[in-house]
Each structure stands twice: as C-alpha cells, then as structure tokens.
Design an enzyme around this catalytic site. Structure first.
Site, mmCIF file in Angstrom:
data_model
loop_
_atom_site.group_PDB
_atom_site.id
_atom_site.type_symbol
_atom_site.label_atom_id
_atom_site.label_comp_id
_atom_site.label_asym_id
_atom_site.label_seq_id
_atom_site.Cartn_x
_atom_site.Cartn_y
_atom_site.Cartn_z
ATOM 1 N N GLY A 88 -37.763 -3.133 -11.695
ATOM 2 C CA GLY A 88 -37.432 -2.327 -12.867
ATOM 3 C C GLY A 88 -36.278 -2.926 -13.630
ATOM 4 N N TYR A 151 -36.586 4.132 -20.644
ATOM 5 C CA TYR A 151 -36.547 4.136 -19.167
ATOM 6 C C TYR A 151 -36.982 5.500 -18.619
ATOM 7 C CZ TYR A 151 -34.342 3.310 -14.534
ATOM 8 O OH TYR A 151 -34.070 3.157 -13.193
HETATM 9 P P1 NDP Z 1 -31.829 -4.851 -9.637
HETATM 10 O O1 NDP Z 1 -31.544 -5.108 -11.072
HETATM 11 O O2 NDP Z 1 -30.723 -5.007 -8.645
HETATM 12 O O3 NDP Z 1 -33.073 -5.766 -9.139
HETATM 13 C C1 NDP Z 1 -34.247 -5.756 -9.891
HETATM 14 C C2 NDP Z 1 -35.314 -6.579 -9.209
HETATM 15 O O4 NDP Z 1 -36.529 -6.464 -9.997
HETATM 16 C C3 NDP Z 1 -34.993 -8.054 -9.129
HETATM 17 O O5 NDP Z 1 -35.563 -8.607 -7.951
HETATM 18 C C4 NDP Z 1 -35.706 -8.619 -10.368
HETATM 19 O O6 NDP Z 1 -36.034 -9.993 -10.285
HETATM 20 C C5 NDP Z 1 -36.955 -7.781 -10.364
HETATM 21 N N1 NDP Z 1 -37.616 -7.752 -11.678
HETATM 22 C C6 NDP Z 1 -37.101 -7.318 -12.844
HETATM 23 N N2 NDP Z 1 -38.014 -7.471 -13.834
HETATM 24 C C7 NDP Z 1 -39.119 -8.019 -13.259
HETATM 25 C C8 NDP Z 1 -40.381 -8.429 -13.736
HETATM 26 N N3 NDP Z 1 -40.749 -8.280 -15.026
HETATM 27 N N4 NDP Z 1 -41.271 -8.972 -12.861
HETATM 28 C C9 NDP Z 1 -40.943 -9.109 -11.565
HETATM 29 N N5 NDP Z 1 -39.771 -8.722 -11.032
HETATM 30 C C10 NDP Z 1 -38.868 -8.196 -11.875
HETATM 31 O O7 NDP Z 1 -32.447 -3.392 -9.592
HETATM 32 P P2 NDP Z 1 -32.147 -2.162 -8.604
HETATM 33 O O8 NDP Z 1 -32.241 -2.615 -7.199
HETATM 34 O O9 NDP Z 1 -30.930 -1.468 -9.067
HETATM 35 O O10 NDP Z 1 -33.377 -1.197 -8.944
HETATM 36 C C11 NDP Z 1 -34.607 -1.262 -8.251
HETATM 37 C C12 NDP Z 1 -35.506 -0.146 -8.758
HETATM 38 O O11 NDP Z 1 -34.866 1.112 -8.532
HETATM 39 C C13 NDP Z 1 -35.794 -0.220 -10.257
HETATM 40 O O12 NDP Z 1 -37.118 0.195 -10.509
HETATM 41 C C14 NDP Z 1 -34.815 0.781 -10.844
HETATM 42 O O13 NDP Z 1 -35.257 1.269 -12.078
HETATM 43 C C15 NDP Z 1 -34.810 1.836 -9.744
HETATM 44 N N6 NDP Z 1 -33.633 2.673 -9.739
HETATM 45 C C16 NDP Z 1 -32.392 2.128 -9.563
HETATM 46 C C17 NDP Z 1 -31.291 2.939 -9.527
HETATM 47 C C18 NDP Z 1 -29.921 2.395 -9.291
HETATM 48 O O14 NDP Z 1 -28.981 3.190 -9.339
HETATM 49 N N7 NDP Z 1 -29.729 1.133 -9.029
HETATM 50 C C19 NDP Z 1 -31.399 4.393 -9.714
HETATM 51 C C20 NDP Z 1 -32.743 4.865 -9.862
HETATM 52 C C21 NDP Z 1 -33.819 4.023 -9.878
HETATM 53 P P3 NDP Z 1 -34.946 -11.121 -10.723
HETATM 54 O O15 NDP Z 1 -33.929 -11.151 -9.604
HETATM 55 O O16 NDP Z 1 -35.741 -12.361 -10.832
HETATM 56 O O17 NDP Z 1 -34.354 -10.656 -12.014
#
Ligand code: NDP
Length: 244
Positions: A88, A151
C-alpha cells in the site's frame, strides 16, 4: 504453534514495515514465504539476507506483472495457499488539491492489487479446497481521514471486496478476512510530520503506536487451520482508537 510446513504464503509489500513482520511471522510458523516489493531493491536485499525469504519485484497494480510473478512463485515454491494483500501507499492531500494521478496511484496500488492477486490465486484455491486471503485495510478505511479521500476510499473498497469474496468462497474451504490496523510504527507513519504524529498518538487510548508484529500475529492466526470459522470479518487492531 503448529508448524504449517507444507503451505506456501505470498505477502505483497513484504520487504518492509508490516509486510516484513508478516513474512517473518509466517516463516516462523513454518510456511514457505514469498515477499513481493516494487522498487526499493536495497531494502529487499537487506530483508532477504536477514531472513532467507525470497523476494519478487513487480507492481501489484499491474495485472500482467502479477500473473507472471504468481507463475514464477508457483514454480519456485508451489501453489499459493495463503495470500496476504498488504502492499500500500499514501498520496495525501485534501480533495481540492488531489490530482487525478494521486487518486489513480493510490487506488491502483491499494485496491486494484487486491483484485489482481486474489483473481490469480482464487481458482487454484477453489480446486484444492483450501485457501486464506488476508487483506490489509486501515482504520482510515473504516473511519475516513481528512486528507486521504483516495486512501480511505481504496481501503474501504477492500472491506466490501473481502465480504463479497468470503461469501463466494466459504463453501470451498477458503476464508477471506481483512485487518484494519491503526497507526503502526513503520516508514509510512514515520513520513507523517512529528507534530502531527504527536497529536495522533495523543488520541490513541493505549498511548503508543502499534507494532508491526502485532499485525503479523493476527495474520498468522487467520492463515492457520484453526481460523477456519472466521471469514468475511474485519479485525481492527488500533489501540482502541476506533470501534466500528
Ligand atoms: P511501508 O511503506 O513500510 O511498505 C510498503 C511495502 O509495499 C513495501 O514493501 C513496498 O515496496 C510495497 N509496495 C508499495 N507499492 C507497491 C506496488 N505498486 N507494487 C508492489 N509493492 C509495492 O508500508 P506499511 O508497512 O506501513 O504498510 C503496509 C500496509 O498496511 C499498507 O497497505 C498500508 O496502507 C497498511 N496500513 C499501514 C498503517 C501504518 O500505520 N503503517 C496503518 C493502517 C494500514 P518497496 O519497498 O519496493 O517500495
């Protein structure tokens, strides 16, 4: 915990943050895990070196790229038993400043991806009579959040998708659930300006950010055989910040 030795799990966005913790939790529980990512090769390399988990680079919003990757993962590890749709991004702005690109990028990565990956594994799961799909939504998909129309819409869309697919799949041994994390200490949240983050934490009844491992523990449970009666549900893990 029982080891799920013969099962294969794919975690999108599995190389950083919540996804990385999920991968490690599933690996510890005995799954063969594939972690996907989009562009941060350095983080992926580091993650793989530390964990021994295989990584696959592709855009989860691109159906053809997903199809190729699922084929490769199946060849490398076997058919996918557990899919965690976790990848995401955010592109925050009030609606009057949101560009079509900001809208599209967020829907593409957070919601189209859930269709793409689920569509590509669901037929195999139906044939084999077992599957677990776990979708990572957000508190902001439940409650809405100013500055995040894109989002919030994408994350709310995941909840509808989860309920519909759960109904379609229940008789085939497949469960489909969503987790709605609150604010978790990852790069995504660290990108929020400190003064804003301070105000957010003040509103969380447990008075801290969540840990990625706290989301991973729920994923490991939902992936397990023991969770077979849980489907179509949204599990909120948010420190008491929002009760849906
Ligand atoms: P991070 O930004 O830490 O990590 C995101 C990951 O998703 C990375 O591995 C990134 O790859 C990958 N990614 C992003 N875009 C793509 C794409 N188009 N195709 C393939 N992979 C992709 O995110 P979080 O760990 O914080 O969040 C994880 C999930 O949890 C998300 O869906 C987020 O919306 C959700 N979430 C997070 C919260 C938070 O507080 N952190 C709260 C609520 C929900 P790369 O490393 O190559 O960029």
């Amino acid at each position: 915990m029982t080891k799920e030795t013969s099962k294969v799990a794919v975690v999108t966005g599995g190389t950083r943050g919540i996804g990385a913790a999920i991968c490690e939790g599933l690996k510890d529980a005995g799954y063969a895990v594939a972690a996907t990512y989009q562009g941060n090769d350095e983080a992926a390399k580091k993650f793989s070196a530390n964990t021994g988990i295989a990584t696959y680079k592709f855009d989860v919003g691109d159906f053809d790229a997903c199809e190729e990757a699922v084929k490769k993962i199946t060849k490398d590890l076997g058919p996918v038993d557990v899919l965690v749709n976790n990848a995401g991004i955010t592109r925050d702005a009030f609606l009057h400043k949101t560009t079509p690109k900001h809208w599209h990028d967020v829907v593409h990565t957070n919601l189209d991806s859930v269709f793409n990956m689920s569509r590509l594994v669901i037929e195999g799961m139906r044939e084999r009579g077992f599957g677990r799909i776990i979708n990572i939504s957000s508190i902001n998909g439940q409650a809405g959040q100013a500055g995040q129309t894109n989002y919030s819409a994408a994350k709310a869309g995941i909840l509808g998708f989860t309920k519909a697919l759960a109904q379609e799949s229940a008789s085939k041994g497949i469960t489909v659930n969503a987790i709605a994390p609150g604010y978790i200490d990852t790069d995504m949240v660290r990108a929020v300006p400190p003064e804003v983050l301070e105000k957010i934490v003040a509103k969380i009844p447990v008075k801290r950010l969540g840990k990625a491992e706290e989301i991973a523990a729920m994923v490991v449970f939902l992936a397990s055989d023991k969770a077979g009666f849980a489907t179509g549900a949204t599990f909120a893990i948010n420190g008491g910040q929002y009760f849906s």
